[in-house]
Motif scaffolding. Structure first.
Motif, PDB file in Angstrom:
ATOM      1  N   PRO A 219      -5.492 -11.325  12.996  1.00  0.00           N
ATOM      2  CA  PRO A 219      -6.071 -10.828  11.747  1.00  0.00           C
ATOM      3  C   PRO A 219      -7.595 -10.746  11.820  1.00  0.00           C
ATOM      4  CG  PRO A 219      -4.384 -12.462  11.287  1.00  0.00           C
ATOM      5  CD  PRO A 219      -4.613 -12.490  12.762  1.00  0.00           C
ATOM      6  N   GLN A 222      -8.744 -10.556   5.487  1.00  0.00           N
ATOM      7  CA  GLN A 222      -7.691 -10.493   4.470  1.00  0.00           C
ATOM      8  C   GLN A 222      -6.300 -10.652   5.078  1.00  0.00           C
ATOM      9  OE1 GLN A 222      -8.236  -6.783   2.386  1.00  0.00           O
ATOM     10  NE2 GLN A 222     -10.402  -7.185   1.990  1.00  0.00           N
ATOM     11  N   LYS A 224      -5.212  -9.259   7.732  1.00  0.00           N
ATOM     12  CA  LYS A 224      -4.741  -7.996   8.295  1.00  0.00           C
ATOM     13  C   LYS A 224      -5.449  -7.723   9.625  1.00  0.00           C
ATOM     14  CE  LYS A 224      -4.131  -5.981   3.681  1.00  0.00           C
ATOM     15  NZ  LYS A 224      -4.536  -4.881   2.767  1.00  0.00           N
ATOM     16  N   ASP A 265      -3.202   4.397   5.265  1.00  0.00           N
ATOM     17  CA  ASP A 265      -2.091   3.452   5.424  1.00  0.00           C
ATOM     18  C   ASP A 265      -1.443   3.195   4.063  1.00  0.00           C
ATOM     19  OD1 ASP A 265      -0.336   1.506   6.154  1.00  0.00           O
ATOM     20  OD2 ASP A 265      -1.840  -0.065   6.372  1.00  0.00           O
ATOM     21  N   ARG A 269      -0.893  -2.301   5.481  1.00  0.00           N
ATOM     22  CA  ARG A 269      -0.634  -3.328   6.493  1.00  0.00           C
ATOM     23  C   ARG A 269      -1.856  -3.612   7.356  1.00  0.00           C
ATOM     24  NH1 ARG A 269       3.945  -0.825   9.864  1.00  0.00           N
ATOM     25  NH2 ARG A 269       2.671   1.018   9.423  1.00  0.00           N
ATOM     26  N   TYR A 270      -2.741  -2.655   7.458  1.00  0.00           N
ATOM     27  CA  TYR A 270      -3.884  -2.789   8.363  1.00  0.00           C
ATOM     28  C   TYR A 270      -5.190  -2.482   7.637  1.00  0.00           C
ATOM     29  CZ  TYR A 270      -0.143  -2.243  11.839  1.00  0.00           C
ATOM     30  OH  TYR A 270       1.016  -2.378  12.555  1.00  0.00           O
ATOM     31  N   LEU A 271      -6.260  -2.947   8.226  1.00  0.00           N
ATOM     32  CA  LEU A 271      -7.597  -2.509   7.842  1.00  0.00           C
ATOM     33  C   LEU A 271      -8.012  -1.440   8.841  1.00  0.00           C
ATOM     34  CD1 LEU A 271      -9.386  -5.923   7.159  1.00  0.00           C
ATOM     35  CD2 LEU A 271      -8.600  -4.267   5.457  1.00  0.00           C
TER      36      LEU A 271
END
Length: 292
Positions: A219, A222, A224, A265, A269-271
């Motif tokens: 991660p 956050q 992610k 997204d 789920r992702y940055l």
């Protein structure tokens, strides 16, 4: 080098030049700073001395060259305080006399990070050592100097004497190699910061089978993982030329906006971080934040 190129080369690296300063530019700031820094000693040796009588003619000459007011008293013993206004005036003169393309180049190469390569130690094992021809071309692009004779490219477009066409030509070998080189640099930088990551992961964010350039395996923020996509755009390409002439980093900012639009997204789920650079040096806002 013509006269304009030679004048630019004598500016500091922070103003998009080589930092090979001219003596006639430095003599006046150095003299004024020296007199003011030695004034207390002069008063001890000769109490009747009047520093204003000594420096007034020089200050008047400085005001003509810099078109500004002298620095405050506490800064007058610092050479930089006298030098920067002259440098800024010289830089502004170059801007005012430039075409739109040359103005875009000057604005870009004067960005904070654009001259970092000139200050890097030339160590071959770190990939920092340029061969002679690469250095010549890099300096020529930086200064807007003549690099080659005009000719017709394989793509049927004219390559002028400034040699900038290859920065955006679809058939340019260098244009394709710089992308994986940037990816590799960011990948190694993350590894050195103890952030494991992979290049070109599959099945991330896109439904069209296209892959982003990187993914952190832990991660980032956050809870992610961070997804990266790198791009390098040409500062003086016609698409960006007008904006680049008036705004620093315009092309990179536009490229980042385009990347963010492409990589949406829906699941959160992702940055996602678009990492955009310009051929003449400026970073996009998100690229700069990531690197810092």
């Amino acid at each position: 080098m013509d006269d304009t190129v030679w004048r630019q080369s004598s500016l500091p690296v922070s103003r998009g030049a080589l930092g090979t300063r001219r003596v006639d530019q430095l003599a006046l700031p150095a003299s004024l700073a020296s007199v003011h820094s030695a004034f207390d000693l002069m008063k001890q040796i000769y109490p009747q001395v009047d520093v204003n009588c000594i420096v007034s003619p020089a200050i008047s000459h400085w005001q003509v060259k810099s078109i500004s007011q002298p620095p405050i008293l506490t800064l007058r013993s610092t050479q930089k305080a006298w030098d920067i206004p002259i440098v800024d005036q010289h830089y502004q003169t170059l801007l005012d006399a430039s075409s739109q393309a040359e103005r875009a180049r000057l604005v870009a190469v004067s960005a904070k990070d654009s001259g970092a390569w000139l200050n890097a130690l030339p160590i071959s094992v770190l990939g920092n050592l340029l061969d002679d021809n690469s250095f010549r071309i890099s300096v020529g692009l930086l200064l807007g100097a003549r690099l080659r004779d005009p000719h017709v490219c394989r793509c049927k477009k004219l390559v002028d004497e400034l040699g900038r066409h290859g920065l955006s030509c679809q058939l340019s070998a260098g244009r394709h190699s710089r992308h994986p080189a940037l990816n590799d640099s960011i990948h190694r930088a993350l590894i050195s910061c103890k952030v494991p990551n992979v290049l070109e992961p599959n099945g991330i964010l896109r439904d069209d089978q296209k892959r982003p350039d990187g993914l952190t395996l832990i991660p980032w923020q956050q809870g992610k993982a961070l997804v990266l996509d790198v791009t390098c755009v040409d500062t003086v390409k016609k698409t960006y030329l007008r904006g680049s002439a008036g705004q620093l980093g315009y092309a990179a900012h536009k490229a980042e906006e385009l990347k963010r639009h492409k990589y949406r997204d829906p699941d959160g789920r992702y940055l996602f971080c678009p990492v955009a650079f310009e051929t003449f040096g400026p970073f996009g806002n998100e690229a700069s934040s990531l690197i810092q």
